[in-house]
Design a protein around this motif. Structure first.
Motif, PDB file in Angstrom:
ATOM      1  N   LEU A 508       0.826  -1.201   0.000  1.00  0.00           N
ATOM      2  CA  LEU A 508       0.000   0.000   0.000  1.00  0.00           C
ATOM      3  C   LEU A 508       0.868   1.261   0.000  1.00  0.00           C
ATOM      4  O   LEU A 508       0.537   2.261  -0.661  1.00  0.00           O
ATOM      5  N   LYS A 509       1.992   1.219   0.703  1.00  0.00           N
ATOM      6  CA  LYS A 509       2.905   2.360   0.686  1.00  0.00           C
ATOM      7  C   LYS A 509       3.524   2.546  -0.694  1.00  0.00           C
ATOM      8  O   LYS A 509       3.716   3.684  -1.159  1.00  0.00           O
ATOM      9  N   ILE A 510       3.838   1.437  -1.344  1.00  0.00           N
ATOM     10  CA  ILE A 510       4.372   1.526  -2.711  1.00  0.00           C
ATOM     11  C   ILE A 510       3.341   2.163  -3.630  1.00  0.00           C
ATOM     12  O   ILE A 510       3.659   3.017  -4.473  1.00  0.00           O
ATOM     13  N   GLY A 511       2.072   1.754  -3.481  1.00  0.00           N
ATOM     14  CA  GLY A 511       1.013   2.344  -4.300  1.00  0.00           C
ATOM     15  C   GLY A 511       0.858   3.827  -4.053  1.00  0.00           C
ATOM     16  O   GLY A 511       0.656   4.608  -5.009  1.00  0.00           O
ATOM     17  N   GLU A 512       0.945   4.258  -2.801  1.00  0.00           N
ATOM     18  CA  GLU A 512       0.855   5.692  -2.504  1.00  0.00           C
ATOM     19  C   GLU A 512       2.028   6.454  -3.122  1.00  0.00           C
ATOM     20  O   GLU A 512       1.860   7.563  -3.653  1.00  0.00           O
TER      21      GLU A 512
END
Length: 773
Positions: A508-512
């Motif tokens: 999810l951090k990568i997506g953000e």
């Protein structure tokens, strides 16, 4: 020679010894009297207090009498313990006791006798009179020239009728009042029991259709085993009850409780109907042969959750990763204690299973590796216990099989709630205590579509038929609730479909990060399509090669990278080269690796997965996902970046659409839906743990709506069937020949010597603690 002592010395010694013995006897006798009197008085007080607590209404008279007696007896003790108390000798070799002080303890002056008679006259209490008379007799006897030895006098006091009369009189007086009160109370209780409840009057008896409907409903476990589906049984029950259902139910329920008929579930209404009829007869079911009465109540204020899984890191498989995250997020709430129980493999099996030749010499070393890996990804300190059970790796099944009784590695003090990851896998060869007997609540989570894998093997149809019924058997016997991650799995008893898995917060951090870079105008997706997964044919590689080979001309110029390791790697790569496909094979790697961030499209044609973790991770990173329109992908279809296809031609269209457009950034709601926080919340709701963990005790959970208890009103035929299935399974798995014929690893009924050394266990014949307790 005969020496004889002087006569004078002998006479002197004998006189001294006689005096010492006399003093010793006097002292001993007095101490015995005092201790006996104190003990008797204390016993009288204690019994009086017990009666006072049991029947409050009878204590008034008894308390008054005891209070009147207490000053006199305490004064007697003070007189005897006073330094003025005299032992008066009279005559040679004899001791006299002056009992006037004892008498004065009760009769203080002349005329005291008349005063006491006035005081006790109303009650006419015989022990006091007997006590006074006995004191007078003792005084006369002591003063007489032929009086006895003091020890004999005190022995006479002890053996006199005074103590017995005091105890018998007091106890009989109290008993008379208490028995009268108890009889009155019992009469009232019997009246209330025998009285017919007003609300139960007029409850009609069960008719033949209702009895048949109940028999069919309770026989559904047996009917399901012989091939009659549960929906067919429900239709039979509904047809039998539909004609008179609301009319009879309204007549059966207490007045004013017609609101209970709000549900369309005919099974619930039939339960209420039968429970009300049984309750009107006063019948109470206390349990049967298969019921377990040893389930404990939780009294320490905090519940215990044990998560048992079939794999462990560093094996990067779903049953190793997802239970680890589940344990971390359940423990994060601090509402319950959590234990994760994972398999321990001997070094020879570790070399076959774990990647990059990674092995561990002790469970402590592997536990440290697991915690470091987890905390790097969740971003918080994990607070749960990790324990190990013996396991062996099966090359044929490509999975870890438990060795011995897995349930014994959870201490009895922590046996409250169990979560069985892959319950069918854990219990195929389980020869030990029934999970639902040891734990208050058992939840199974189905990860793998075993039937789909088995169908691909030789004689797959026959094997799948057998495994289907074995799975039904073991899950019914060992689980209270079963959660299926998707509808692609087998329909199991007591099961519901719900995705209770989330994605690693790192994705999810990568997506953000990718979304922020796109907003700043940077090109984040510089590469095309890829696939990542264990390189075995059943993991989607067969479907992928077939689709690419069939539409090779339609996908002209399309290149794809594939990442993975596995048993079928050589065969898969050889087939792709033979067909001259534009596929580049690379070694497997972590999906969060930096080299995979720039890919735009994740293609997953697998239809054997239950819920593909890699698909969820790709969506979390903001990529396109092209996957089959299959029950295993139903959860992902709500995301706009998920492109599903039904036919091979549709597959080509979706690939071209994804390659020619840009994916949409995830909204905050979509990000939360993919998170482990949301997955944990769904798990708590669908497994009923939210209700169990908020309850004060771990009591009987089988309660019907609005407080009517079905389990205490009528026997549960389904529970008896489940118990018999568990007993039969235990007997069959105890036979080594049957285990080998069904595909078990030799020697897995008990753990072996190497496991004993690694986990510091005593031989399996001896009950012993385990690592992690």
């Amino acid at each position: 020679m005969n020496f004889k002592p002087p006569e004078t010395k002998t006479t002197s010694s004998a006189s001294s010894m006689t005096a010492e013995k006399a003093l010793s006897l006097i002292t001993k006798g007095w101490e015995e009297v005092r201790s006996s009197a104190d003990a008797d008085l204390q016993l009288i007080k204690n019994r009086a207090k017990e009666f006072e607590n049991f029947v409050p209404k009878i204590t008034a008279t008894a308390t008054t009498e005891i209070e009147k007696l207490r000053p006199k007896l305490s004064e007697i003790r003070r007189v005897y313990s006073s330094p003025d108390f005299k032992w008066a000798p009279k005559g040679k070799g004899k001791l006299r006791i002056d009992l006037s002080g004892m008498r004065n303890g009760i009769v203080r002056e002349k005329g005291m006798e008349e005063e006491e008679e006035g005081q006790f006259g109303e009650l006419n209490w015989e022990p006091i009179k007997a006590f006074r008379d006995r004191l007078r007799e003792m005084e006369v006897e002591v003063k007489s020239p032929n009086s006895s030895n003091p020890v004999e006098i005190f022995e006479g006091i002890k053996k006199s009728e005074f103590v017995e009369k005091v105890k018998s009189s007091l106890i009989s007086h109290l008993l008379t009042e208490s028995i009268n009160s108890i009889v009155i109370l019992l009469v009232e209780i019997l009246k209330s029991i025998c009285k017919e409840p007003e609300e139960m009057k007029g409850v009609p008896p069960l008719d033949v259709p209702e009895l048949l409907a109940y028999l069919v409903r309770q026989s559904s476990p047996f009917l399901d085993q012989i091939g009659i589906r549960r929906d067919i049984s429900d239709k039979i029950v509904e047809s039998l009850c539909s004609k008179r259902r609301n009319k009879l139910l309204l007549r059966s329920l207490p007045e004013g409780d017609s609101s209970l008929i709000g549900s369309d579930n005919i099974n619930d209404e039939l339960d209420l109907r039968i429970a009300s009829v049984l309750q009107s007869t006063g019948h109470q079911y206390e349990g049967g042969f298969w019921s377990d009465s040893t389930r404990k109540n939780v009294s320490d204020g905090k519940r215990h959750v044990a998560i048992v899984t079939t794999a462990s890191l560093p094996w990067m498989t779903g049953t190793a990763v997802n239970p680890l995250f589940r344990a971390a997020y359940l423990a994060k709430s601090e509402k319950q204690n959590v234990t994760l129980l994972v398999p321990w493999l001997c070094k020879s099996d570790q070399e076959l299973v774990y990647p990059n030749n990674l092995t561990f010499t002790s469970p402590e070393e592997q536990e440290l590796y697991i915690r470091n890996w987890l905390e790097e990804r969740v971003g918080f300190k994990t607070d749960f216990k990790i324990s190990f059970y013996p396991g062996k790796f099966s090359k044929e099944r490509r999975s870890i099989i438990p060795a011995g009784d897995t349930s014994q590695f959870i201490p009895s003090r922590d046996a409250d709630i169990a979560i069985l990851e892959e319950p069918e896998h854990l219990n195929w060869y389980h020869h030990g205590k029934r999970w639902t007997d040891k734990f208050n609540h058992v939840v199974g989570i189905v990860h793998t579509n075993y039937l789909e894998y088995i169908k691909r093997e030789k004689n797959g149809a026959l094997q799948a038929f057998l495994v289907k019924h074995i799975n039904n058997w073991v899950t019914r016997a060992h689980c209270d609730k079963v959660l299926r991650l998707s509808a692609a799995t087998q329909d199991l008893p007591r099961s519901v479909v719900c995705n209770v898995h989330g994605v690693n917060p790192k994705f999810l951090k990568i997506g953000e990060k990718m979304a922020a870079e796109r907003q700043s105008g940077q090109q984040v997706f510089s590469k095309g399509a890829y696939f990542l997964g264990k390189m075995v044919w059943a993991k989607g590689y067969r479907e992928l090669i077939d689709l690419l080979a069939k539409h090779k001309s339609d996908l002209d110029g399309f290149n794809m990278d594939v990442f993975g390791n596995g048993e079928d790697a050589h065969e898969v790569q050889t087939t792709a080269r033979t067909l001259n496909l534009n596929v580049n094979f690379m070694k497997g790697r972590d999906h969060a690796d930096d080299s995979l961030h720039s890919y735009k499209v994740f293609i997953n044609p697998s239809i054997s997965d239950v819920l593909c973790t890699a698909t969820a991770e790709a969506l979390a990173m903001g990529k396109f996902v092209v996957c089959a329109d299959h029950p295993s992908n139903e959860f992902f279809q709500a995301f706009p970046n998920c492109l599903t296809y039904k036919t091979s031609e549709d597959f080509v269209a979706k690939v071209k659409e994804a390659m020619s457009s840009e994916p949409q950034p995830l909204t905050p709601e979509e990000q939360y839906k993919l998170s482990w926080e949301a997955a944990t919340q769904r798990f708590m709701e669908y497994s009923d743990l939210d209700k169990l963990l908020t309850s004060e005790t771990g009591g009987d959970k089988r309660r019907s709506r609005e407080g009517m208890g079905k389990s205490v009103s009528m026997p549960n035929l389904g529970g008896m069937v489940d118990g018999s299935l568990a007993f039969a399974h235990y007997c069959l798995t105890g036979n080594e020949l049957l285990r080998l014929c069904s595909g078990a690893i030799p020697g897995t009924r008990d753990y072996d010597k190497q496991h004993c050394e690694d986990l510091h266990l005593l031989p399996p014949q001896v009950e012993s603690p385990i690592y992690g307790w």
